[in-house]
Design an enzyme around this catalytic site. Structure first.
Site, PDB file in Angstrom:
ATOM      1  CE1 TYR A  55     -15.709  14.509 -14.243  1.00 41.86           C
ATOM      2  CE2 TYR A  55     -15.149  14.016 -11.965  1.00 41.86           C
ATOM      3  CZ  TYR A  55     -15.518  13.601 -13.226  1.00 41.86           C
ATOM      4  OH  TYR A  55     -15.690  12.272 -13.466  1.00 41.86           O
ATOM      5  CG  ASP A  57      -9.225  18.298 -12.467  1.00 44.81           C
ATOM      6  OD1 ASP A  57      -8.458  17.934 -13.374  1.00 44.81           O
ATOM      7  OD2 ASP A  57     -10.285  17.695 -12.186  1.00 44.81           O
ATOM      8  CE  LYS A  83     -11.709  11.080 -17.618  1.00 45.45           C
ATOM      9  NZ  LYS A  83     -12.053  12.244 -16.815  1.00 45.45           N
ATOM     10  NE  ARG A 115      -2.822   0.417   3.498  1.00 45.46           N
ATOM     11  CZ  ARG A 115      -2.194   0.647   4.663  1.00 45.46           C
ATOM     12  NH1 ARG A 115      -1.465   1.734   4.833  1.00 45.46           N
ATOM     13  NH2 ARG A 115      -2.285  -0.221   5.637  1.00 45.46           N
TER      14      ARG A 115
HETATM   15  C1  LIG Z   1     -12.667  12.299 -15.541  1.00 44.52           C
HETATM   16  C2  LIG Z   1     -12.310  13.503 -14.765  1.00 44.52           C
HETATM   17  C3  LIG Z   1     -12.153  13.430 -13.389  1.00 44.52           C
HETATM   18  C4  LIG Z   1     -12.413  12.165 -12.599  1.00 44.52           C
HETATM   19  O1  LIG Z   1     -11.547  11.132 -12.949  1.00 44.52           O
HETATM   20  P1  LIG Z   1     -11.971   9.588 -12.701  1.00 44.52           P
HETATM   21  O2  LIG Z   1     -10.728   8.874 -13.007  1.00 44.52           O
HETATM   22  O3  LIG Z   1     -13.107   9.331 -13.645  1.00 44.52           O
HETATM   23  O4  LIG Z   1     -12.401   9.474 -11.280  1.00 44.52           O
HETATM   24  C5  LIG Z   1     -11.773  14.562 -12.721  1.00 44.52           C
HETATM   25  N1  LIG Z   1     -11.560  15.727 -13.366  1.00 44.52           N
HETATM   26  C6  LIG Z   1     -11.715  15.839 -14.701  1.00 44.52           C
HETATM   27  C7  LIG Z   1     -11.462  17.136 -15.350  1.00 44.52           C
HETATM   28  C8  LIG Z   1     -12.084  14.736 -15.444  1.00 44.52           C
HETATM   29  O5  LIG Z   1     -12.257  14.847 -16.754  1.00 44.52           O
END
Ligand SMILES: *Cc1c(COP(=O)(O)O)cnc(C)c1O
Length: 409
Positions: free
Chosen positions: A127, A199, A224, A74
């Protein structure tokens, strides 16, 4: 000083291709070399999948002194360290921790900076699951969230109270693509005990480096662009020196870790991130420009376009853009949007983005705007432009727009 484990470039025992990369080298070169140590892996190019819970110690003294790099699955393995080192290097941070999803990176980062009685300011373009976490879990824990117009810039000073502890940004917003003025926000907060979180999933550190513009913590949905092939969930949290200890501690306290296979997929994806981002940047912008000329498109929400309200800040702070953007159509009857979507041949209907395949979704704004609003007479559509031949994608979209148009008067 910082947590990078890559050997020093001056280490005379290291061979070429061993991951001994200087900080001064370009991001593209660091993506290829940082976090790989083939000499420690029998010469294998990629760090393998280390599946581990237990890690053995050579003797009791080593166990009591915690004096080995890896102690328990972990708490990190060579597979997770390989990814952390790359992101830390790219974001120019003090350290990085990994999580099982982008959302868990966001929730962990927020929990590392706010507690009962604190106030949090969040961009209205955030988001949506981030908003749900703030309004639900954080509210229950005694944290008050207030939303601000993403165009606020230095005006954020007027929203501060003695209880304000953090600002959560996302630039651009992932459905509506508003660009925020991070340097102006950082200036307005200077000298106060307020953390800036951002983010950075859309632009990636190749095109935008928030820690260098005044942010304290950067999070990514590695799901992503880092993984890049729509086949794993992943998150990263990178902090500057003043915030690294609390991120590391909160991440450890929450017991978060990313699975070994997912670390491997993220590490593999990162090796080609620069070339993918370069290609996505060109394709998405080209498609956005083309869509601006198509009927019945009303406007295209991509910060790389001169028509975008955040374009000047985008040009100043970003060196490129991501692979998603939205466009607005005049609102039509419900059948119109179904006809557009259901007839698409190449654009798949599905959330997420960042893979090689094109996607189309319908952004919905039922509960996720409180201080800004969108025109009532518009229908937004978000695209992820994949790696198909652009002319094929344009033909698919053109037919979709024609289907939509037959329902308008
Ligand atoms: C997809 C996304 C998230 C969340 O990511 P997950 O891996 O789906 O939990 C957060 N911020 C943005 C801008 C995203 O496109």
């Amino acid at each position: 000083m910082n947590d990078r484990r890559a050997p020093s470039p001056h280490d005379t025992t290291a061979d070429a291709g061993q991951g001994n990369v200087a900080d001064s080298m370009s991001a593209q070169t660091r993506l290829v070399h940082v976090g790989r140590h083939p000499r420690q892996q029998h010469g294998m190019v990629n760090t393998p999948v280390y599946r581990a819970s237990t890690v053995l110690y050579p003797n009791l003294a080593a166990y009591l002194n915690h004096d080995q790099e890896f102690e328990y699955g972990r708490r990190g393995t060579p597979s997770s360290r390989a990814v952390e080192d790359v992101i830390t290097s790219l974001e120019n941070g003090a350290g990085t921790r990994l999580t099982p999803s982008g959302l868990s990176a966001i929730s962990c980062a927020l929990m590392s900076v706010v507690g009962a009685g604190d106030e949090l300011l969040v961009s209205d373009s955030i988001y949506e699951p981030t908003r749900i976490f703030c309004n639900g879990y954080l509210a229950r824990m005694g944290v008050t969230t207030r939303y601000y117009d993403p165009g606020i810039g230095a005006g954020i000073a007027e929203l501060l109270t003695p209880a304000t502890r953090a600002v959560m940004m996302e630039s651009p917003g992932s459905l509506t693509f508003e660009i925020q003025d991070l340097p102006a926000i950082a200036d307005a907060l200077r000298g106060r005990d307020i953390s800036i979180l951002i983010d950075n999933t859309w632009a990636t550190p190749l095109f935008y480096r928030p820690l260098e513009l005044g942010a304290d913590i950067v999070v990514h949905a590695g799901t992503k662009m880092f993984v890049g092939h729509s086949d794993a969930m992943f998150g990263t949290i990178t902090a500057n020196r003043s915030h690294w200890d609390r991120v590391k501690t909160t991440h450890g306290d929450m017991g978060l870790c990313a699975g070994a296979d997912d670390c491997f997929l993220a590490a593999r994806g990162l090796r080609t991130l620069a070339i993918r981002m370069k290609e996505f940047n060109t394709r998405a912008l080209d498609m956005a420009r083309w869509l601006e000329e198509q009927a019945p498109v009303r406007r295209v929400l991509h910060p790389g376009l001169a028509s975008h309200p955040g374009h000047a800040i985008f040009k100043r702070d970003f060196s490129g853009g991501g692979c998603t953007f939205s466009f607005a159509l005049p609102k039509g009857p419900e059948e119109a949007i179904h006809a557009l979507f259901d007839g698409m041949e190449l654009f798949g209907i599905g959330v997420s983005w960042g893979g090689y395949e094109s996607l189309i979704i319908l952004p919905q704004f039922t509960n996720n705007r409180t201080v800004t609003s969108l025109p009532e007479d518009e229908q937004l559509v978000r695209l992820h432009i994949g790696l198909e031949e652009p002319d094929d994608l344009k033909a698919d979209l053109k037919k979709g727009l024609e289907r939509y148009r037959t329902f308008l008067d």
